[in-house]
Design a protein around this motif. Sequence first.
Motif, PDB file in Angstrom:
ATOM      1  N   GLU A   1       0.818  -1.201   0.000  1.00 48.35           N
ATOM      2  CA  GLU A   1       0.000   0.000   0.000  1.00 48.35           C
ATOM      3  C   GLU A   1       0.859   1.261   0.000  1.00 48.35           C
ATOM      4  O   GLU A   1       1.809   1.370   0.776  1.00 48.35           O
ATOM      5  CB  GLU A   1      -0.926  -0.005   1.214  1.00 48.35           C
ATOM      6  N   PHE A   2       0.471   2.191  -0.860  1.00 46.99           N
ATOM      7  CA  PHE A   2       1.142   3.483  -0.975  1.00 46.99           C
ATOM      8  C   PHE A   2       0.140   4.590  -0.674  1.00 46.99           C
ATOM      9  O   PHE A   2      -0.917   4.662  -1.308  1.00 46.99           O
ATOM     10  CB  PHE A   2       1.683   3.692  -2.394  1.00 46.99           C
ATOM     11  N   LEU A   3       0.480   5.457   0.261  1.00 48.56           N
ATOM     12  CA  LEU A   3      -0.289   6.668   0.515  1.00 48.56           C
ATOM     13  C   LEU A   3       0.095   7.680  -0.556  1.00 48.56           C
ATOM     14  O   LEU A   3       1.288   7.996  -0.710  1.00 48.56           O
ATOM     15  CB  LEU A   3       0.060   7.195   1.911  1.00 48.56           C
ATOM     16  N   VAL A   4      -0.881   8.148  -1.325  1.00 47.86           N
ATOM     17  CA  VAL A   4      -0.607   9.073  -2.427  1.00 47.86           C
ATOM     18  C   VAL A   4      -1.432  10.351  -2.237  1.00 47.86           C
ATOM     19  O   VAL A   4      -2.416  10.362  -1.494  1.00 47.86           O
ATOM     20  CB  VAL A   4      -0.912   8.429  -3.799  1.00 47.86           C
ATOM     21  N   GLU A   5      -1.030  11.405  -2.925  1.00 45.85           N
ATOM     22  CA  GLU A   5      -1.729  12.684  -2.757  1.00 45.85           C
ATOM     23  C   GLU A   5      -3.119  12.669  -3.376  1.00 45.85           C
ATOM     24  O   GLU A   5      -4.059  13.229  -2.822  1.00 45.85           O
ATOM     25  CB  GLU A   5      -0.900  13.819  -3.380  1.00 45.85           C
ATOM     26  N   ASN A   6      -3.257  12.072  -4.551  1.00 48.94           N
ATOM     27  CA  ASN A   6      -4.549  12.094  -5.242  1.00 48.94           C
ATOM     28  C   ASN A   6      -4.705  10.809  -6.044  1.00 48.94           C
ATOM     29  O   ASN A   6      -4.174  10.683  -7.146  1.00 48.94           O
ATOM     30  CB  ASN A   6      -4.638  13.318  -6.165  1.00 48.94           C
ATOM     31  N   VAL A   7      -5.402   9.862  -5.488  1.00 49.56           N
ATOM     32  CA  VAL A   7      -5.528   8.553  -6.120  1.00 49.56           C
ATOM     33  C   VAL A   7      -6.216   8.645  -7.483  1.00 49.56           C
ATOM     34  O   VAL A   7      -5.893   7.874  -8.391  1.00 49.56           O
ATOM     35  CB  VAL A   7      -6.248   7.553  -5.174  1.00 49.56           C
ATOM     36  N   ASP A   8      -7.117   9.583  -7.661  1.00 52.53           N
ATOM     37  CA  ASP A   8      -7.798   9.703  -8.956  1.00 52.53           C
ATOM     38  C   ASP A   8      -6.830  10.138 -10.054  1.00 52.53           C
ATOM     39  O   ASP A   8      -6.900   9.650 -11.180  1.00 52.53           O
ATOM     40  CB  ASP A   8      -8.978  10.672  -8.847  1.00 52.53           C
ATOM     41  N   GLU A   9      -5.913  11.041  -9.722  1.00 47.76           N
ATOM     42  CA  GLU A   9      -4.905  11.448 -10.702  1.00 47.76           C
ATOM     43  C   GLU A   9      -3.947  10.288 -11.002  1.00 47.76           C
ATOM     44  O   GLU A   9      -3.576  10.073 -12.155  1.00 47.76           O
ATOM     45  CB  GLU A   9      -4.114  12.651 -10.193  1.00 47.76           C
TER      46      GLU A   9
END
Length: 135
Positions: free
Chosen positions: A75-83
Motif C-alpha cells: 500500500e502506498f499513501l498518495v496525494e490524489n488517487v484519482d490522478e
Amino acid sequence: MSKMKMASLRIITADILTLVQFFEKATKLSAKWATEDFAEIITDSFTLAIGSTKTLAFFGGDVAQPAANKSIIIEFLVENVDEDYERVKNLTHEIVQKPTTMPWGNRSMLFRDPDANLINFFTPVTPDAMKRFDR
C-alpha cells in the motif's frame, strides 16, 4: 532503539528490470540500483526493495517464490488517487478496483504489478481518515 519501525518490503521477481520499471512509472520515483539484481524505490516512510531470484542464493535457496503472493497488499499513501489512476491504468494489465471511497475513509484503487502482486494506492478523504495519517 526502543521502537520498531517497518523500513522495507522486498519483492522477489524473475524479471527485475520489468518490475523496477513498472514501480518507477507507478510511483514516479527513480530506483536506486545496488547491483543488477537488487534495486530500491525509496519513499519518505519506507523502501520497496526489489530483488531478482538470484538474490535468494544468499538466503539459502528457495526461501521465496516470485509471482506467488496471494496474501499481501502493498500500500502506498498518495496525494490524489484519482490522478494516479489515470497514469497507472496504462501501466498495468489488471485494475482490480477503480478509485473507490472505502467505509474507513480512504479513497483507494487496487491493481496488479507485472508479477501479479496486489498494489493499493490510497488517499485519505474523510476527516477521520486524514487525521489517522497526519503524523
